[in-house]
Scaffold this active site. Sequence first.
Site, mmCIF file in Angstrom:
data_model
loop_
_atom_site.group_PDB
_atom_site.id
_atom_site.type_symbol
_atom_site.label_atom_id
_atom_site.label_comp_id
_atom_site.label_asym_id
_atom_site.label_seq_id
_atom_site.Cartn_x
_atom_site.Cartn_y
_atom_site.Cartn_z
ATOM 1 C CD GLU A 152 -2.334 -1.648 2.531
ATOM 2 O OE1 GLU A 152 -2.242 -0.932 3.547
ATOM 3 O OE2 GLU A 152 -2.705 -2.844 2.567
ATOM 4 C CD GLU B 96 -3.402 -5.138 4.634
ATOM 5 O OE1 GLU B 96 -4.582 -5.552 4.560
ATOM 6 O OE2 GLU B 96 -3.126 -3.971 4.962
ATOM 7 C CG ASP C 278 1.074 -3.203 14.935
ATOM 8 O OD1 ASP C 278 0.956 -3.252 16.157
ATOM 9 O OD2 ASP C 278 2.019 -2.606 14.371
ATOM 10 C CG PHE C 279 -1.398 -2.839 9.515
ATOM 11 C CD1 PHE C 279 -1.984 -2.575 10.748
ATOM 12 C CD2 PHE C 279 -0.916 -1.766 8.779
ATOM 13 C CE1 PHE C 279 -2.069 -1.278 11.237
ATOM 14 C CE2 PHE C 279 -1.000 -0.463 9.258
ATOM 15 C CZ PHE C 279 -1.570 -0.219 10.486
ATOM 16 C CB ILE C 280 1.834 -9.057 9.760
ATOM 17 C CG1 ILE C 280 2.569 -9.800 8.645
ATOM 18 C CG2 ILE C 280 1.769 -9.913 11.021
ATOM 19 C CD1 ILE C 280 4.057 -9.986 8.941
ATOM 20 C CG HIS D 225 -1.399 1.714 14.678
ATOM 21 N ND1 HIS D 225 -2.632 1.318 15.114
ATOM 22 C CD2 HIS D 225 -1.579 2.166 13.412
ATOM 23 C CE1 HIS D 225 -3.524 1.542 14.155
ATOM 24 N NE2 HIS D 225 -2.919 2.050 13.120
HETATM 25 C C1 LIG Z 1 -5.058 -3.869 7.780
HETATM 26 C C2 LIG Z 1 -4.536 -2.495 7.650
HETATM 27 N N1 LIG Z 1 -3.802 -2.186 6.566
HETATM 28 C C3 LIG Z 1 -3.302 -0.943 6.423
HETATM 29 C C4 LIG Z 1 -3.519 0.013 7.366
HETATM 30 C C5 LIG Z 1 -2.944 1.400 7.216
HETATM 31 N N2 LIG Z 1 -4.007 2.336 6.915
HETATM 32 C C6 LIG Z 1 -4.609 3.072 7.871
HETATM 33 S S1 LIG Z 1 -5.843 4.000 7.284
HETATM 34 C C7 LIG Z 1 -5.592 3.454 5.713
HETATM 35 C C8 LIG Z 1 -6.434 3.960 4.587
HETATM 36 C C9 LIG Z 1 -7.835 3.650 4.807
HETATM 37 O O1 LIG Z 1 -8.602 4.200 3.796
HETATM 38 P P1 LIG Z 1 -10.166 4.220 3.923
HETATM 39 O O2 LIG Z 1 -10.652 2.883 4.356
HETATM 40 O O3 LIG Z 1 -10.716 4.759 2.661
HETATM 41 O O4 LIG Z 1 -10.463 5.190 5.131
HETATM 42 P P2 LIG Z 1 -10.065 6.718 5.321
HETATM 43 O O5 LIG Z 1 -8.765 6.727 6.039
HETATM 44 O O6 LIG Z 1 -9.985 7.355 3.987
HETATM 45 O O7 LIG Z 1 -11.138 7.256 6.167
HETATM 46 C C10 LIG Z 1 -4.543 2.542 5.676
HETATM 47 C C11 LIG Z 1 -4.047 1.886 4.459
HETATM 48 C C12 LIG Z 1 -4.272 -0.366 8.503
HETATM 49 N N3 LIG Z 1 -4.519 0.504 9.493
HETATM 50 N N4 LIG Z 1 -4.784 -1.611 8.605
#
Ligand SMILES: Cc1ncc(C[n+]2csc(CCOP(=O)(O)OP(=O)(O)O)c2C)c(N)n1
Lengths: 347, 336
Positions: free
Chosen positions: B29, B54, B79-81, B123
């Site tokens: 990502e 993921e 953590d996201f693993i 996190h």
């Molecule tokens: C499983 C996981 N993968 C990656 C992340 C990192 N991350 C946090 S917010 C985000 C984007 C989320 O986008 P969206 O669902 O559109 O929500 P928004 O932040 O735009 O409100 C990412 C990739 C995470 N927290 N959890």
Amino acid sequence: MQPDLWELYSLMYKSRLFEQAVKKLWNDGKISGEMHLAIGEEAVAAGIVSHLKEGDAMALDHRGTPQMLMRGVDPVSLLCELLGKPEGLCGGMGGHMHLFSEQHLAASSGIVGSSGPAAVGFALAAQHLRPGAVAVAFFGEGAMNQGMMMESMNLAATWKLPVLFVCKDSKIAITTVSSSVTSGSLFNRAKSFNIPAKEIDGTDVEMIWLAAHKAIDEARRGEGPSFLLAHCSRPEGHFLGDPLIRITKNPLKEMKDMAPALLKSILKPKGAAVRERTESLSSVTSILGQTTKAQFFNFNDPLDMTRKELKSDKNRLEQLEEKIEQEIKQIVINALNGNTDNKKAVT
Amino acid sequence: MKSKTFAQAIDMALAQAMADDPNIIILGEDVQMLRVNLFSRFGRDRVRNTPISESAFVGAAVTAAMAGLKPVVEVMLVDFIGVAMDAILNHAAKVNSFSGGKWQVPLVIRAACGGGYGDGGQHQQSLWGWLAHIPGIMVVVPSNPADAGGLMLTALEHAGPVIYLEHKLLADYWLDYMGIGDRKTVTFDVPPNGARGPVPDKLSPVPPGKAAVRQKGSDISLVGVGVGVHRCLQAAGSLKTKGVAAEVIDLRSVSPLDIKAICESAEKTGRVLVVDEDYREFGLSGECAAVIMEAGIRAKYARVCTNDTIPYSRDLEEKTLPNTERIISAALSLMS
Ligand SMILES: Cc1ncc(C[n+]2csc(CCOP(=O)(O)OP(=O)(O)O)c2C)c(N)n1
């Protein structure tokens, strides 16, 4: 049934001022870590949360502060939690991404996509234990590509669970333009699970309230899940201090560190063909310019729309705003002093 | 040798390796922006932005590796693993054994780890011990820029799956995104020699499973990885003023574990204190005790670890993560 716009505006205004106060406290260094504000998403939260009552559940993502506030969680303990104080909602253990209130059946998670299964489980419990109750999942469009989210939709549809899936589409997930990594339409994706879906302007609280009213009513009657796709934008970006906003606003200052390494790297031998390198560079600059501007700077404020409708009663509006402003000031003072109603220190 | 940041050294290692080996690709990502230098040089086919999926893209990276590519797949924070765990636990780690040793999975899984900036327990985990528990996976945790670059090359050269963890207090850009956010009102206990340091002009791989003795001493062995190494060094400085000569061992690799280095030091000092930012129970610290016992070495032993879910509040977090005071007091009680 028609929505009470005064009530909805009051929820939205309170949330806006609360998050603006959070922004200040974060900037002052009193709140740690990341801070994902939902400024710009107030109409979605208010139009839906205002339907919830005792026994209903909420599954929230990393951007769920407004929903907690609007659901009636004590604002001082909420703010104390963000400040990391022992008097906080979760004793300072959770922070803004991990807000929990058992009393409101409200749970949050920073794991993107996890509000899908969470809402399904809340709804399953409702089906057994609290017939007529519903569960709402809030998430962004980025979370729609998470397997567990799609699996949850299938589960909710096959078991006819009382779930409202609410996707807040801001078009961008951190720095990734969601359409560039998403095939098909999210609306059709939900429909293909046989879930009634509605696409909606996420700044129009009246429309959201009406759509939620219908969906929640059906869920309460045992007719299964619905999906709402609400488009909205967020002027504060992904999180406070968002580098996309920083760089777009102040390219010379911010690129000072970034540009030399980037240029050096692009000019290195061995790598992609020149045309491909130029393409890459232009896609980066377009995110740092056009996309960021379109997404974050062209802010379509959901509060303005409602405010316009209430302006005919100018006195009442001013009194309401004045009252909420005072309330928020007091909340901040109380939170900084740790004066919660239910003062319970966690050791 | 040039002074570089931890993050620059990793970028440098990847650039060096990607220039030589066209089969190396990066996916994850936001890598288009996170790895903007590599993206601009190597193009969108080799530095590939993924959706937030993921379980799919880590799973896909496993078979892409089996079929000839060398993916460096990023899961942002370790953590996201959790979302991708099946791909790692039941696939990446198993293929070589299941195929009777005939099929390899040359995959690098890269993630940021660690706490100390008030971002909460979803996190800021370390998880290296938890991951290293699975046979068939190499887990590396650099503590300084030179090793950050070297271990990335080690990971890329390794024939099997490797989890590469970069601590957010060492990788400045992570701390900037997650903790600082353009503020001047917050401070963090960043180990200066971990975040920036000398890096050779041409990097070479660190030998796999090889620890480094960061400071020699004869009274007590302080064993750690990542930021823990710097906390140990700081503690060793204070211990010295109290007349205690501490040896500091930087494991660098959690799996394989440098059993020889641990045992030699334990034998010499007779006192071992493991400092581990990962959870205390069933992890690296217990493993270190086990290898010492298995070698028949009699040594006093203690550990300073993260005992519980990491609190969001910075005050509580500070008490939960291993800190220098806790290390000093544990070391002194081993001395008494
Ligand atoms: C499983 C996981 N993968 C990656 C992340 C990192 N991350 C946090 S917010 C985000 C984007 C989320 O986008 P969206 O669902 O559109 O929500 P928004 O932040 O735009 O409100 C990412 C990739 C995470 N927290 N959890």
